[in-house]
Design a protein around this motif. Structure first.
Motif, PDB file in Angstrom:
ATOM      1  N   LYS A 195      17.941   9.285   1.169  1.00 28.95           N
ATOM      2  CA  LYS A 195      17.405   9.884   2.109  1.00 28.95           C
ATOM      3  C   LYS A 195      16.031   9.882   1.408  1.00 28.95           C
ATOM      4  CE  LYS A 195      20.692  11.769   5.155  1.00 28.95           C
ATOM      5  NZ  LYS A 195      21.010  13.203   5.809  1.00 28.95           N
ATOM      6  N   GLY A 196      15.317   9.345   0.446  1.00 29.92           N
ATOM      7  CA  GLY A 196      14.182   9.130  -0.021  1.00 29.92           C
ATOM      8  C   GLY A 196      13.036   8.653   0.649  1.00 29.92           C
ATOM      9  N   PRO A 197      11.956   8.183   0.545  1.00 32.35           N
ATOM     10  CA  PRO A 197      10.902   7.400   0.498  1.00 32.35           C
ATOM     11  C   PRO A 197      11.422   5.538  -0.300  1.00 32.35           C
ATOM     12  CG  PRO A 197      10.187   9.568  -0.777  1.00 32.35           C
ATOM     13  CD  PRO A 197      11.599   9.380  -0.438  1.00 32.35           C
ATOM     14  N   LEU A 198      11.910   6.197  -1.332  1.00 29.04           N
ATOM     15  CA  LEU A 198      11.755   4.828  -2.245  1.00 29.04           C
ATOM     16  C   LEU A 198      12.839   3.998  -1.736  1.00 29.04           C
ATOM     17  CD1 LEU A 198      10.750   3.567  -4.790  1.00 29.04           C
ATOM     18  CD2 LEU A 198      12.606   4.308  -6.208  1.00 29.04           C
ATOM     19  N   THR A 199      13.902   4.906  -1.046  1.00 27.08           N
ATOM     20  CA  THR A 199      15.460   3.895  -1.138  1.00 27.08           C
ATOM     21  C   THR A 199      14.814   3.544   0.913  1.00 27.08           C
ATOM     22  OG1 THR A 199      16.856   5.540  -1.667  1.00 27.08           O
ATOM     23  CG2 THR A 199      17.457   4.563   0.181  1.00 27.08           C
ATOM     24  N   GLU A 200      14.092   4.207   1.413  1.00 27.56           N
ATOM     25  CA  GLU A 200      13.615   3.718   2.781  1.00 27.56           C
ATOM     26  C   GLU A 200      12.082   2.463   2.381  1.00 27.56           C
ATOM     27  OE1 GLU A 200      11.574   6.923   4.785  1.00 27.56           O
ATOM     28  OE2 GLU A 200      13.091   7.846   5.474  1.00 27.56           O
ATOM     29  N   LEU A 201      11.465   2.307   1.276  1.00 28.78           N
ATOM     30  CA  LEU A 201      11.750   1.073   0.930  1.00 28.78           C
ATOM     31  C   LEU A 201      11.766   0.535   1.952  1.00 28.78           C
ATOM     32  CD1 LEU A 201       7.967   2.000  -0.885  1.00 28.78           C
ATOM     33  CD2 LEU A 201       7.704   1.536   0.970  1.00 28.78           C
ATOM     34  N   GLU A 230       1.355  -1.484   0.378  1.00 26.19           N
ATOM     35  CA  GLU A 230       0.125  -0.440   0.084  1.00 26.19           C
ATOM     36  C   GLU A 230       0.993   1.399   0.301  1.00 26.19           C
ATOM     37  OE1 GLU A 230      -0.244  -2.891   2.143  1.00 26.19           O
ATOM     38  OE2 GLU A 230      -2.233  -3.667   1.365  1.00 26.19           O
ATOM     39  N   LYS A 231       1.883   1.018   0.676  1.00 30.73           N
ATOM     40  CA  LYS A 231       2.821   2.261   0.538  1.00 30.73           C
ATOM     41  C   LYS A 231       3.547   2.680  -0.491  1.00 30.73           C
ATOM     42  CE  LYS A 231       4.735   1.923   5.744  1.00 30.73           C
ATOM     43  NZ  LYS A 231       5.725   1.874   6.616  1.00 30.73           N
ATOM     44  N   LEU A 232       3.723   1.730  -1.435  1.00 33.27           N
ATOM     45  CA  LEU A 232       5.042   1.533  -2.859  1.00 33.27           C
ATOM     46  C   LEU A 232       3.592   2.299  -3.413  1.00 33.27           C
ATOM     47  CD1 LEU A 232       7.314   0.888  -3.873  1.00 33.27           C
ATOM     48  CD2 LEU A 232       6.352  -1.579  -4.659  1.00 33.27           C
ATOM     49  N   GLU A 233       2.173   1.710  -3.772  1.00 31.48           N
ATOM     50  CA  GLU A 233       1.443   2.229  -3.864  1.00 31.48           C
ATOM     51  C   GLU A 233       1.042   3.870  -4.745  1.00 31.48           C
ATOM     52  OE1 GLU A 233      -1.146   2.364  -7.749  1.00 31.48           O
ATOM     53  OE2 GLU A 233       0.205   0.046  -6.682  1.00 31.48           O
ATOM     54  N   ALA A 234       0.850   4.493  -3.114  1.00 30.25           N
ATOM     55  CA  ALA A 234       0.249   5.519  -2.376  1.00 30.25           C
ATOM     56  C   ALA A 234       1.822   6.150  -2.660  1.00 30.25           C
ATOM     57  CB  ALA A 234       1.033   5.705  -1.477  1.00 30.25           C
ATOM     58  N   LEU A 235       3.104   5.279  -2.934  1.00 29.98           N
ATOM     59  CA  LEU A 235       4.576   6.667  -3.427  1.00 29.98           C
ATOM     60  C   LEU A 235       4.553   7.182  -5.113  1.00 29.98           C
ATOM     61  CD1 LEU A 235       6.826   7.853  -2.959  1.00 29.98           C
ATOM     62  CD2 LEU A 235       8.157   5.453  -2.763  1.00 29.98           C
ATOM     63  N   GLY A 265      11.163  -6.256  -3.503  1.00 25.65           N
ATOM     64  CA  GLY A 265      11.814  -6.027  -4.379  1.00 25.65           C
ATOM     65  C   GLY A 265      11.772  -5.598  -5.886  1.00 25.65           C
ATOM     66  N   GLN A 266      11.162  -6.707  -6.801  1.00 27.12           N
ATOM     67  CA  GLN A 266      10.941  -5.923  -7.754  1.00 27.12           C
ATOM     68  C   GLN A 266       9.741  -4.906  -8.201  1.00 27.12           C
ATOM     69  OE1 GLN A 266       9.011  -9.758 -10.156  1.00 27.12           O
ATOM     70  NE2 GLN A 266       8.760  -8.668 -12.098  1.00 27.12           N
ATOM     71  N   LEU A 267       8.733  -4.955  -7.066  1.00 27.52           N
ATOM     72  CA  LEU A 267       7.640  -4.292  -7.196  1.00 27.52           C
ATOM     73  C   LEU A 267       8.372  -2.654  -7.542  1.00 27.52           C
ATOM     74  CD1 LEU A 267       4.386  -5.124  -5.299  1.00 27.52           C
ATOM     75  CD2 LEU A 267       5.165  -5.545  -8.118  1.00 27.52           C
ATOM     76  N   VAL A 268       9.576  -2.595  -6.428  1.00 24.24           N
ATOM     77  CA  VAL A 268      10.416  -1.155  -5.813  1.00 24.24           C
ATOM     78  C   VAL A 268      11.244  -1.489  -6.910  1.00 24.24           C
ATOM     79  CG1 VAL A 268      12.281  -0.004  -4.324  1.00 24.24           C
ATOM     80  CG2 VAL A 268       9.844  -1.768  -3.262  1.00 24.24           C
ATOM     81  N   ASN A 269      11.653  -2.143  -7.841  1.00 28.28           N
ATOM     82  CA  ASN A 269      12.484  -1.656  -8.882  1.00 28.28           C
ATOM     83  C   ASN A 269      11.907  -1.149 -10.023  1.00 28.28           C
ATOM     84  OD1 ASN A 269      15.363  -2.139  -7.734  1.00 28.28           O
ATOM     85  ND2 ASN A 269      15.548  -4.479  -7.938  1.00 28.28           N
ATOM     86  N   GLN A 270      10.680  -2.151 -10.456  1.00 26.99           N
ATOM     87  CA  GLN A 270       9.874  -0.911 -11.455  1.00 26.99           C
ATOM     88  C   GLN A 270       9.470   0.060 -10.846  1.00 26.99           C
ATOM     89  OE1 GLN A 270       6.590  -3.518 -10.789  1.00 26.99           O
ATOM     90  NE2 GLN A 270       7.761  -5.866 -12.357  1.00 26.99           N
ATOM     91  N   LEU A 271       9.021   0.731 -10.098  1.00 25.70           N
ATOM     92  CA  LEU A 271       8.717   1.989 -10.099  1.00 25.70           C
ATOM     93  C   LEU A 271       9.779   3.294 -10.238  1.00 25.70           C
ATOM     94  CD1 LEU A 271       6.458   3.807  -9.036  1.00 25.70           C
ATOM     95  CD2 LEU A 271       7.148   3.229  -6.509  1.00 25.70           C
ATOM     96  N   ARG A 272      11.340   2.486  -9.673  1.00 29.99           N
ATOM     97  CA  ARG A 272      11.992   3.515 -10.206  1.00 29.99           C
ATOM     98  C   ARG A 272      12.795   3.189 -11.794  1.00 29.99           C
ATOM     99  NH1 ARG A 272      16.176   4.884  -7.395  1.00 29.99           N
ATOM    100  NH2 ARG A 272      15.978   3.889  -5.220  1.00 29.99           N
ATOM    101  N   ALA A 273      12.219   2.616 -12.072  1.00 25.76           N
ATOM    102  CA  ALA A 273      12.104   1.943 -13.511  1.00 25.76           C
ATOM    103  C   ALA A 273      11.559   2.942 -13.844  1.00 25.76           C
ATOM    104  CB  ALA A 273      12.274   0.991 -13.498  1.00 25.76           C
ATOM    105  N   GLN A 274      10.210   2.875 -13.340  1.00 27.49           N
ATOM    106  CA  GLN A 274       9.519   4.294 -13.920  1.00 27.49           C
ATOM    107  C   GLN A 274       9.047   5.423 -13.816  1.00 27.49           C
ATOM    108  OE1 GLN A 274       5.274   3.632 -11.797  1.00 27.49           O
ATOM    109  NE2 GLN A 274       4.246   4.299 -13.997  1.00 27.49           N
ATOM    110  N   MET A 299      12.841  -3.815   3.950  1.00 25.13           N
ATOM    111  CA  MET A 299      12.414  -5.300   2.905  1.00 25.13           C
ATOM    112  C   MET A 299      12.422  -6.169   4.552  1.00 25.13           C
ATOM    113  SD  MET A 299      13.357  -4.664  -0.738  1.00 25.13           S
ATOM    114  CE  MET A 299      12.521  -6.662  -1.033  1.00 25.13           C
ATOM    115  N   GLY A 300      13.965  -5.688   4.844  1.00 23.54           N
ATOM    116  CA  GLY A 300      14.493  -6.489   6.070  1.00 23.54           C
ATOM    117  C   GLY A 300      13.738  -7.404   7.013  1.00 23.54           C
ATOM    118  N   SER A 301      12.383  -6.466   7.437  1.00 20.18           N
ATOM    119  CA  SER A 301      11.320  -7.237   8.045  1.00 20.18           C
ATOM    120  C   SER A 301      10.510  -8.032   6.809  1.00 20.18           C
ATOM    121  CB  SER A 301      10.357  -5.486   8.667  1.00 20.18           C
ATOM    122  OG  SER A 301       9.567  -4.715   7.718  1.00 20.18           O
ATOM    123  N   LEU A 302      10.531  -8.331   6.401  1.00 15.83           N
ATOM    124  CA  LEU A 302       9.200  -9.083   5.564  1.00 15.83           C
ATOM    125  C   LEU A 302      10.099 -10.588   5.788  1.00 15.83           C
ATOM    126  CD1 LEU A 302       8.828  -6.989   2.410  1.00 15.83           C
ATOM    127  CD2 LEU A 302       7.169  -6.885   4.571  1.00 15.83           C
TER     128      LEU A 302
END
Length: 340
Positions: free
Chosen positions: A36-42, A3-8, A58-67, A46-49
């Protein structure tokens, strides 16, 4: 975390639509995608997952970064294009407007008079030659029949460089070189700078200019000299100019004369320029001394000649009514612009 990733994603894409300048886009990159951005914080969270969810997250975060990177690239390209278009618009030239004429320089008064002199003498069949400014005593003095004890050879008049070298005191040295290299008939002028140890004042300078003239042929007489110099004076000062020849002495001519012209300022009546005499001296001349001809390998029993030396600086100051010779050397633009 999804949800945080989609909101970002939504927030970042919406914000990108409002950004247009390269500065704004760079600030967005640092704020959202920086260390120090929210994408890096996400990514760090991931260590708590659970281990099985980490690859997918990790794949979803990288897709957002690429987008976001792709969108940033598009926005930056559009911003650069807009900047170029604005620059072209701001720097647009109206080619229908009249152009600005480039200011060109004019000839120095010395060169104006020199070119006129060259035209005059070339019309009478003279060639223009050149000679070195650094001369030997032989060409500057001895070959011109100036003995070693002559006052003109003293240190106070001549700039000696040592080893028999000096700065020429007269362009007459060129006539010796020409007579050594050419066979008569000879008809030449030699303009150039000369050097003498004079104090600088309104009428004197240690550097000045002369035009040496020489004619050698069979049957040359004083009448030929008089005719050439009168024609020259009339061309330079006008047809009404009077010319006067006075006896004088020069070691390399015999007989010798000094030539005066009627003052162009007062017409011969007498004024400050001519010091009340009505005449202005412009040159020295005479018949080439037989000893000078013989020293150059020319038989004085067969050939004769005349020579003259014109002070270009004096000619210029009298022609343009210039009261101080220093004006010719100071490069004052206010003075020089009068001759454009």
């Amino acid at each position: 975390m999804k949800e945080k990733l989609e909101a970002l994603r939504q927030q970042a894409l919406q914000e990108l639509e409002t950004l247009h300048t390269p500065k704004e886009l760079e600030e967005f990159r640092i704020r959202v995608m920086g260390k120090k951005g929210p994408l890096t914080e996400l990514l760090r969270g991931m260590g708590s997952l659970p281990a099985e969810e980490r690859p997918q997250m990790g794949q979803l975060v990288n897709q957002l970064r690429a987008q976001l990177e792709e969108k940033l690239h598009e926005k930056e390209a559009a911003a650069q294009t807009a900047l170029k278009e604005q620059k072209l618009k701001d720097e647009a030239l109206d080619i229908t407007l009249p152009g600005k004429a480039a200011k060109t320089g004019g000839l120095h008064p010395l060169n104006i008079v020199l070119e006129d002199m060259i035209d005059i003498f070339q019309s009478m069949g003279f060639d223009v030659v050149d000679g070195p400014e650094v001369e030997t005593e032989h060409y500057c003095f001895e070959a011109l029949n100036v003995p070693k004890d002559h006052p003109a050879r003293d240190m106070q008049d001549t700039f000696y460089l040592g080893d028999d070298l000096l700065l020429r005191t007269q362009t007459s040295a060129a006539q010796i070189r020409v007579m050594e290299q050419r066979k008569p008939p000879i008809r030449i002028i030699c303009p150039g700078r000369v050097f003498r140890a004079d104090e600088v004042d309104a009428t004197h300078s240690p550097v000045f200019h002369q035009v040496e003239g020489l004619v050698v042929d069979k049957g040359i007489t004083m009448c030929d000299l008089k005719g050439v110099l009168e024609q020259f004076a009339h061309e330079i000062y006008g047809p009404d100019t009077k010319v006067k020849f006075r006896p004088s002495f020069f070691p390399f001519t015999e007989p010798s004369v000094e030539v005066d012209v009627s003052c162009s300022e007062c017409g011969g009546k007498g004024c400050r320029v001519c010091k009340g005499s009505g005449w202005i001296e412009i040159l020295g001349a005479g018949m080439v001394h037989p000893r000078v001809l013989r020293g150059c390998g020319i038989d004085p029993e067969v050939y004769s000649g005349f020579a003259f030396g014109i002070g270009l600086d004096r000619l210029t100051t009298t022609r343009y009514k210039i009261s101080d010779i220093r004006l010719l050397f100071e490069n004052d633009q206010r003075f020089l612009e009068q001759f454009d």
